[in-house]
Design an enzyme around this catalytic site. Sequence first.
Site, PDB file in Angstrom:
ATOM      1  N   TYR A 158      53.851  21.330  52.005  1.00 10.70           N
ATOM      2  CA  TYR A 158      53.431  22.623  52.006  1.00 10.70           C
ATOM      3  C   TYR A 158      52.304  23.019  53.004  1.00 10.70           C
ATOM      4  CZ  TYR A 158      55.988  22.926  47.614  1.00 10.70           C
ATOM      5  OH  TYR A 158      57.011  22.770  46.642  1.00 10.70           O
ATOM      6  N   HIS A 207      53.882  28.622  49.510  1.00 12.84           N
ATOM      7  CA  HIS A 207      53.038  28.129  48.196  1.00 12.84           C
ATOM      8  C   HIS A 207      51.650  28.910  48.190  1.00 12.84           C
ATOM      9  CE1 HIS A 207      52.604  24.644  45.230  1.00 12.84           C
ATOM     10  NE2 HIS A 207      53.956  24.750  45.292  1.00 12.84           N
TER      11      HIS A 207
HETATM   12 MG    MG Z   1      57.718  27.154  45.362  1.00 13.08          MG
END
Ligand code: MG
Length: 399
Positions: A158, A207
């Site tokens: 992320y 995210h």
């Molecule tokens: Mg997600």
Amino acid sequence: MGNLTIRNVKTILTAPEGINLVVVKVETSEPGLYGLGCATFTQRYLAVASAIEDYLKPFLIGKDPQRIEDIWQTAMVSSYWRNGPVLNNALSGVDMALWDIQGKLANQPVYQLLGGKCREGAAVYRHADGRDLEEIEENVRRFMEQGIRYIRCQWGGYGGKNDYVAPENAPPGAYFHPDAYARSVPRLFERMRERFGFEIELLHDVHERLSPIEAVRLAKQLEPYRLFFLEDPLAPEQLDYFRMIRTQSATPIAMGELFVHPREWVPLISGGLIDFIRVHISAIGGITPARKLAALAEAFSVRTAWHGPGDVSPVGHAANLHLDLNAVNFGIQEWYEFSDRLREVFPGCPTVRNGYAYVNEAPGLGIDIDEKLAAKYPCRNDLPEWTLARLPDGGPGRP
Ligand code: MG
């Protein structure tokens, strides 16, 4: 059958893959008739277990398990203060179990109780991660060979690249550089479109790691690459900024993984500010609120994309799929590949073939649990490092 009542409520904690899972088993006065539900809040599983064992169980024993709506509504407000991921997950475990029981009583899969199938299988998306572009490409290719047509691409998980200079004595943690990350994402999708063209659907998950204005800029920069959606571009604390993203870009937006309250999703859906709603169904309280959320979304042409990672139990994945098969506005289902071990602990797991997920057609949710085997994989009460997010200067970030 006489007066069917709830006889017992059990909380089953298990971690076959090292991820804490919470499953609720509601047993009835009819011998052998029980239901299963997912109550997985992996990072606070003991708090959920207490909410079930100490509060919901005494509230439920002796009640009619077929009165799902009445039980959901009364249990929800039985603490007066309500919502939040702990109480919602506890309630979800019970709620899904009651739908499972209702299906078994009717001798029908749960999707039939919801109004029947709109489709035979639910298209899934898989995660192609990689430390560099070559590794991501390899993973995309591997999924394409399996017939997967929707693929989420992440460069370095992320966080993207991790170039930073931290001050002396900076604490340990999962360091993350928002600017380096934001710059890396358009490069990633430029490369993927060059390699794979536009016949494959590509997705990306922010995210919630960017400042609002960076999220606006990223959504604009990604327009030429025609993403299927950009996932969770903002934190739930920044909902007002979705209007800015919307007015400035046509990149489809999916939102909702951390949502636990209707006031979070209602304005986004009714305001036409998102394209996909992707809550974690157990975190909003189970099938009962999720089917209403799907219906609300349908009225505004918002599609569903329920959260489906490894910290949703196979019971929760089955619940997702029953909703997916029924909802006319189903969009996509995030998918986590079940290991052989998970399939042993949870007999009747859904399966994926050629890019589509299928439930087995057994009554109820169609899934069971081997409690003896589940007990062999105890949960562990330690925090994963990724939740300890830190910014380049060592200050606290958001995971
Ligand atoms: Mg997600």
